[in-house]
Design an enzyme around this catalytic site. Structure first.
Site, PDB file in Angstrom:
ATOM      1  N   ASN A 152     -32.657  32.445 -78.787  1.00 31.55           N
ATOM      2  CA  ASN A 152     -33.508  33.694 -78.994  1.00 31.55           C
ATOM      3  C   ASN A 152     -33.223  34.960 -78.167  1.00 31.55           C
ATOM      4  OD1 ASN A 152     -35.264  32.410 -80.967  1.00 31.55           O
ATOM      5  ND2 ASN A 152     -36.284  31.343 -79.610  1.00 31.55           N
ATOM      6  N   CYS A 173     -33.279  27.467 -86.211  1.00 27.11           N
ATOM      7  CA  CYS A 173     -34.552  27.253 -85.454  1.00 27.11           C
ATOM      8  C   CYS A 173     -35.069  25.945 -85.933  1.00 27.11           C
ATOM      9  CB  CYS A 173     -35.508  28.343 -85.765  1.00 27.11           C
ATOM     10  SG  CYS A 173     -36.946  28.549 -84.805  1.00 27.11           S
ATOM     11  N   HIS A 174     -36.016  25.620 -85.049  1.00 30.46           N
ATOM     12  CA  HIS A 174     -36.725  24.351 -85.190  1.00 30.46           C
ATOM     13  C   HIS A 174     -38.137  24.346 -86.026  1.00 30.46           C
ATOM     14  CE1 HIS A 174     -34.702  23.662 -81.455  1.00 30.46           C
ATOM     15  NE2 HIS A 174     -35.359  24.526 -81.077  1.00 30.46           N
ATOM     16  N   HIS A 204     -39.207  32.746 -87.215  1.00 31.06           N
ATOM     17  CA  HIS A 204     -40.529  32.885 -86.615  1.00 31.06           C
ATOM     18  C   HIS A 204     -41.658  33.486 -87.114  1.00 31.06           C
ATOM     19  CE1 HIS A 204     -39.256  31.898 -82.136  1.00 31.06           C
ATOM     20  NE2 HIS A 204     -38.856  31.002 -82.944  1.00 31.06           N
TER      21      HIS A 204
END
Length: 440
Positions: A152, A173-174, A204
């Site tokens: 990030n 990303c998770h 996000h």
């Protein structure tokens, strides 16, 4: 033989997940694994752990090598097929601490500060020059490698790599994998599986646009009803109130946690309204607490890992599935971060967007989503403005672009005057000397 290079291998637990996943994948289990870091102690610890993992779950089929420092970086990258990036430039100390403590002097409070906000801006500014060096080496020694970025701020770093380096890159990303299942569990909705979902936006802040059960029933009416009911009378231990407020006000749930999204806008962390912190249960200074906890956990688990007591079950991390799809040609679907080449119609073309992607022997193939609901696109654009200006600052080395990025940052701009924003940026530039190039 496949070669996987892991940049930032001192991130031991994350390296265990990605490389352990690879060892449990038949197409990757005999890979050459190159571990690279600039911290000799952390690199050695990861090397010992990965070698033990290779022995315990993989019958020693992988070849594991370690590479220390800039002088060995090209050797680590040479002939790599895949490069996994998990670096943190400046670490918890001194840089993360700086990203939180100096803004506090101006009354600017943050929760995570790794994606947006003044902390996200400066994390990008100190990381992009390192990625520039990685890319230069890759063009020389592994120009066809696929760069899997986990670091990030995802959109800024992946966007820079994709626009300026010529290296094939996807940001991972998770949050996409767990978004829908996590929401339904929190709301107590039992849906017939498999649940159909459509998720798109930016990292996000991608939005769950569609959610249907296996019979095609739209789950969103019940999602919205239950979200509003919880907001009206939240259980004592419920922590996800910011995202439920997104559902109530905007109509859609987003991928990343409430502690993240509390600082991506001008609504929730406000000095004039301190009661909002309690109302939405916003954990200020959350990321430093996590860092301290992770360091403590590593110290507690260190001996277990380093004495060979280590095993692994394949995780949901995208990396090994992507590599497997590229090597075998068996298709796999991901939510990936890519430059917006017409995939989301009402977001800027230079934005790094998070959209469904097909992966096979041809690499990463993003899909066309169309238009987001206008309010979702509007929320995304407030973040994209900052991302694009930060990338411009990193490329041009102009201070005015740093100032402009901070002025456009929603939370920062809602709390500070223009003069204070400029002064804060100057203080952070000074504090990060040695971690940033010279700006003019």
């Amino acid at each position: 033989m496949v070669k996987i290079t892991f940049m930032g291998a001192g991130s031991t637990v994350f390296a265990k997940n990605v490389l352990g996943d690879s060892m449990l994948t038949p197409a990757l289990c005999d890979a050459e694994i190159a571990l690279y870091d600039i911290d000799s102690e952390r690199l050695e610890e990861s090397y010992i752990m990965i070698c033990s993992l290779n022995k315990n779950i993989n019958e020693g089929r992988a070849t594991v090598k370690k590479y220390l420092g800039v002088g060995e970086r090209k050797s680590a990258l040479r002939d790599a097929n895949f490069v996994v990036n998990a670096i943190q430039v400046g670490g918890y100390e001194p840089c993360t601490v700086t990203d939180f403590e100096i803004p506090k002097k101006y009354g600017l409070r943050q929760t995570i500060a790794d994606t947006l906000g003044i902390g996200g801006i400066f994390r990008a500014l100190r990381t992009i020059p390192v990625l520039e060096d990685f890319a230069a080496d890759m063009r020389e020694v592994c120009p066809r490698a696929l760069f899997l970025n986990y670091t990030n701020p995802m959109a800024m770093l992946s966007g820079y790599m994709q626009r300026y380096t010529g290296i094939e890159t996807v940001g991972l990303c998770h949050s996409v994998q767990v978004c829908t299942s996590g929401l339904l569990k929190k709301l107590g909705i039992e849906a017939k599986t498999p649940v159909k979902e459509k998720i798109a936006g930016i990292n996000h802040m991608a939005f769950l646009l569609e959610c249907e059960d296996a019979d095609g029933n739209d789950l969103y009416p019940e999602i919205r009803r239950r979200a509003c009911a919880i907001l009206d009378n939240p259980p004592e231990d419920f922590k996800d109130l910011v995202r439920l407020e997104y559902i109530r006000r905007f109509g859609y749930y987003c991928t990343e946690s409430s502690e993240h999204n509390a600082e991506y806008n001008c609504f929730f962390i406000k000095d004039k309204y301190p009661e909002l912190i309690d109302r939405y249960r916003i954990p200020l200074d959350e990321y430093p607490r996590r860092c301290i906890k992770q360091i403590a956990n590593w110290k507690a688990d260190r001996e277990k890992y380093l004495t060979g007591d280590v095993s692994h079950t394949r995780s949901r991390e995208y990396a090994s599935y992507i590599m497997e799809a590229v090597v075998t040609g068996n298709p796999y679907s991901i939510g990936g971060n890519v430059i917006n080449r017409g995939f989301i119609d009402n977001l800027p073309a230079d934005a790094c967007v998070e959209v469904p992607c097909l992966v096979n022997k041809l690499g990463i193939q993003p899909t066309h989503v169309g238009r987001l609901p206008e309010i979702c696109a509007a929320m995304n654009r407030t973040n994209i403005n900052v991302q694009l200006l930060t990338i411009e600052a990193a490329v041009t080395k102009k201070k005015e672009c740093i100032y402009q990025a901070a002025m456009m940052e929603p939370h920062t701009a809602s709390e500070l005057s223009i003069d204070d924003i400029v002064a804060l940026c100057d203080d952070l530039i000074e504090a990060h000397k040695g971690w940033l190039p010279e700006y003019h």
